[in-house]
Scaffold this active site. Structure first.
Site, PDB file in Angstrom:
ATOM      1  N   SER A 139       0.813  -1.212   0.000  1.00  0.00           N
ATOM      2  CA  SER A 139       0.000   0.000   0.000  1.00  0.00           C
ATOM      3  C   SER A 139       0.844   1.258   0.000  1.00  0.00           C
ATOM      4  O   SER A 139       1.991   1.265   0.479  1.00  0.00           O
ATOM      5  CB  SER A 139      -0.906  -0.004   1.234  1.00  0.00           C
ATOM      6  N   TYR A 163      -1.274  -0.026   9.997  1.00  0.00           N
ATOM      7  CA  TYR A 163      -1.436  -0.756   8.740  1.00  0.00           C
ATOM      8  C   TYR A 163      -0.216  -0.567   7.845  1.00  0.00           C
ATOM      9  O   TYR A 163       0.356  -1.531   7.330  1.00  0.00           O
ATOM     10  CB  TYR A 163      -2.699  -0.263   8.029  1.00  0.00           C
TER      11      TYR A 163
END
Length: 335
Positions: A139, A163
């Site tokens: 990501s 995350y």
């Protein structure tokens, strides 16, 4: 039973066994459909497709190959032993806890996003799956903090969310296991994906799809971030094509780093809303309510919005031409 590397190489033959984790998810289902359409990878016919998720994933209809769906919690000890014993040729590792959920529950995020990834790598290492190509979806969240105006693949990773941290740690492991010759890994850093179908989820970036999807469907949506915020985005269609292309590019072509930022485009939230007005009119734009959410805004604002994509282009990855193409792709699929 574990076989040695020579036996593994001798038995690969001309067929292709693909394993997909997170196969019931948004990207997983799209990847499965695309694999069924092509029915081959790296010039080999697809003979077996194994789908893994917490719930049984929907396999392709009328496929020319064997498709097996298994409901597994990949974070459970030994959960992947049986499927890895089948020695897949390609692994698409898409399973993950999304950004807001990982921020809200550190233990859950660590267990799924990092521990399960390490267990997958160790399973490949134990079975000497030296030629298995492992493609992990990472990501833009691996970046953050004080950053240059324009980033590239070698910009330091300073994630500002759990995350992003979990994804960055997984990236480093895949790079090291590949450097050691234990796997043939590659990591594709995904831009914010728009426009996702369905309903909003727990991802911090969920609004980026909902402020377009819902108004175009005649429903209201909430924009929780400032309109001058710049996002780095890519359509679902181009992301799936990039995942497949990532499995085709030789590992050595990635160079010293097996991690790569996919070629998204930069657009402000205001620019997205202007395109919404172009396609849906003023009435669609009026369906977007602006309700600031400091938590969401802080997470998303930590993600950079501008990248130099020469390395991705050199390796043959392709992005969307502009944001209009992204909206048109959504409208085409919606019918």
């Amino acid at each position: 039973m574990t076989r040695d590397a020579k036996t593994d190489n001798d038995n690969k033959g001309s067929d292709m066994h693909v394993l997909v984790t997170g196969a019931a998810g948004f990207l997983g289902q799209r990847l499965v459909r695309r694999l069924a359409e092509g029915s081959e990878l790296s010039g080999k016919p697809l003979s077996r497709l194994t789908l893994i998720d917490q719930v049984e994933a929907e396999g392709p209809v009328d496929a020319t190959f064997e498709s097996v769906s298994r409901a597994l919690d990949i974070a459970s000890p030994g959960a992947l032993d049986e499927v890895l014993d089948e020695r897949p040729d390609v692994i698409f590792h898409l399973a993950a806890v999304v950004s807001s959920a990982a921020e809200a529950d550190l233990d859950l995020g660590m267990t799924v996003n990092f521990d399960a990834t390490r267990a997958l790598l160790e399973g490949c290492r134990f079975r000497k799956l030296l030629e298995t190509r492992l493609i992990m979806a990472s990501s833009v969240a691996v970046y953050g903090g004080e950053l240059p105006d324009v980033l590239d693949d070698m910009t330091g990773l300073t994630p500002q969310s759990s995350y992003g941290t979990q994804k960055a740690m997984s990236e480093l492991l895949i790079n090291d296991y590949s450097r050691r010759g234990l796997i043939d890994g590659r990591v594709l850093r995904l831009p914010t994906i728009v426009i996702r179908p369905g309903r909003p989820n727990a991802a911090a970036s969920s609004f980026a799809s909902s402020i377009l999807r819902e108004p175009l469907n005649g429903e209201e949506a909430i924009c929780p971030v400032p309109t001058d915020l710049a996002l780095f985005v890519m359509s679902p269609r181009k992301v799936v094509e990039a995942l497949l292309h990532g499995a085709e590019v030789p590992g050595d072509a990635f160079g010293a780093s097996r991690s790569l930022m996919l070629p998204g485009i930069t657009v402000s939230v205001a620019g997205m809303l202007e395109v919404l007005r172009e396609y849906g009119g003023d009435e669609a734009l009026a369906r977007v309510r602006h309700e600031p959410d400091a938590r969401i805004a802080a997470i998303v604002a930590s993600w950079p919005g501008r990248f130099e994509n020469l390395r991705a282009s050199r390796l043959g990855f392709e992005g969307d031409r502009d944001f209009h193409e992204i909206v048109e792709a959504f409208l085409d699929e919606r019918g």
